[in-house]
Design a protein around this motif. Structure first.
Motif, PDB file in Angstrom:
ATOM      1  N   TRP A 164      -3.686  -4.811  -3.897  1.00 36.23           N
ATOM      2  CA  TRP A 164      -4.733  -5.783  -4.183  1.00 36.23           C
ATOM      3  C   TRP A 164      -5.078  -6.640  -2.961  1.00 36.23           C
ATOM      4  O   TRP A 164      -6.241  -6.871  -2.653  1.00 36.23           O
ATOM      5  CB  TRP A 164      -4.335  -6.676  -5.355  1.00 36.23           C
ATOM      6  N   ARG A 180      -8.489  -2.606   3.554  1.00 38.64           N
ATOM      7  CA  ARG A 180      -8.582  -1.220   3.094  1.00 38.64           C
ATOM      8  C   ARG A 180      -9.561  -1.137   1.951  1.00 38.64           C
ATOM      9  O   ARG A 180      -9.779  -2.107   1.231  1.00 38.64           O
ATOM     10  CB  ARG A 180      -7.202  -0.719   2.628  1.00 38.64           C
ATOM     11  N   THR A 181     -10.157   0.039   1.774  1.00 41.65           N
ATOM     12  CA  THR A 181     -11.103   0.248   0.683  1.00 41.65           C
ATOM     13  C   THR A 181     -10.533   1.259  -0.297  1.00 41.65           C
ATOM     14  O   THR A 181      -9.549   1.943   0.000  1.00 41.65           O
ATOM     15  CB  THR A 181     -12.458   0.756   1.213  1.00 41.65           C
ATOM     16  N   LEU A 182     -11.183   1.385  -1.431  1.00 38.47           N
ATOM     17  CA  LEU A 182     -10.763   2.376  -2.424  1.00 38.47           C
ATOM     18  C   LEU A 182     -11.096   3.784  -1.934  1.00 38.47           C
ATOM     19  O   LEU A 182     -12.116   3.978  -1.263  1.00 38.47           O
ATOM     20  CB  LEU A 182     -11.475   2.119  -3.757  1.00 38.47           C
ATOM     21  N   PRO A 225      -5.263   1.185  -2.028  1.00 38.68           N
ATOM     22  CA  PRO A 225      -4.729  -0.002  -1.348  1.00 38.68           C
ATOM     23  C   PRO A 225      -4.108  -0.969  -2.361  1.00 38.68           C
ATOM     24  O   PRO A 225      -4.445  -0.945  -3.541  1.00 38.68           O
ATOM     25  CB  PRO A 225      -5.978  -0.630  -0.733  1.00 38.68           C
ATOM     26  N   TYR A 282      -7.159  -4.738  -0.436  1.00 38.53           N
ATOM     27  CA  TYR A 282      -8.502  -4.521  -0.965  1.00 38.53           C
ATOM     28  C   TYR A 282      -9.295  -5.830  -0.962  1.00 38.53           C
ATOM     29  O   TYR A 282     -10.425  -5.881  -0.511  1.00 38.53           O
ATOM     30  CB  TYR A 282      -8.429  -3.950  -2.384  1.00 38.53           C
ATOM     31  N   ARG A 283      -8.675  -6.923  -1.425  1.00 42.43           N
ATOM     32  CA  ARG A 283      -9.339  -8.224  -1.522  1.00 42.43           C
ATOM     33  C   ARG A 283      -9.798  -8.723  -0.158  1.00 42.43           C
ATOM     34  O   ARG A 283     -10.877  -9.262  -0.008  1.00 42.43           O
ATOM     35  CB  ARG A 283      -8.397  -9.251  -2.158  1.00 42.43           C
ATOM     36  N   CYS A 319       0.818  -1.214   0.000  1.00 40.49           N
ATOM     37  CA  CYS A 319       0.000   0.000   0.000  1.00 40.49           C
ATOM     38  C   CYS A 319       0.857   1.272   0.000  1.00 40.49           C
ATOM     39  O   CYS A 319       0.515   2.250  -0.669  1.00 40.49           O
ATOM     40  CB  CYS A 319      -0.951   0.020   1.191  1.00 40.49           C
TER      41      CYS A 319
END
Length: 134
Positions: free
Chosen positions: A122, A130-132, A120, A125-126, A112
């Motif tokens: 991948w 963390r979020t977009l 974030p 995020y996956r 990150c």
């Protein structure tokens, strides 16, 4: 995740068919829907494969009920690790956090910090860490 295929008792013939037949997969509640597009009427050859703890344990098809060994649909799911990983990771219906069975033992290190604008990596995020950015 352990190798799901290693948990299945099956035949060489079934393994070959699981590799070459034209299957389509859809993640659904409690497992994976497998459609065999090798048939003239694929919708008549669609079965739900139940996945438990990363292993395809049952299938709705007649062969899985008739024989003691795993059917080609269960084997087709087991040999496709990304498919099993996707089935293990499901978003909460209300848009909440993502839950994954495969997160045990992961380190907190990620990429990150190398990404700009608060995006974030991948893996974060996956897994829902963390979020977009909005």
């Amino acid at each position: 995740m352990t190798n799901a295929f290693a948990h299945l008792d099956t035949t060489r013939r079934v393994v070959k068919r699981a590799q070459y037949e034209a299957f389509e997969f859809e993640i659904c509640d409690g497992g994976i829907r497998v459609r065999n597009c090798s048939h003239a009427e694929p919708a008549e050859h669609e079965y739900h494969v139940t996945v438990d703890d990363g292993v395809p344990v049952a299938c709705e098809c007649p062969a899985d009920a008739k024989y003691s060994s795993a059917c080609k649909h269960r084997v087709a799911v087991a040999i496709r690790t990304p498919l099993l990983d996707a089935a293990a990771t499901q978003a909460v219906a209300d848009g909440g956090t993502v839950v994954s069975d495969g997160d045990a033992g992961e380190s907190d290190e990620c990429d990150c910090a190398d990404l700009g604008d608060g995006f974030p990596c991948w893996e974060c995020y996956r897994t829902g860490k963390r979020t977009l950015p909005e």
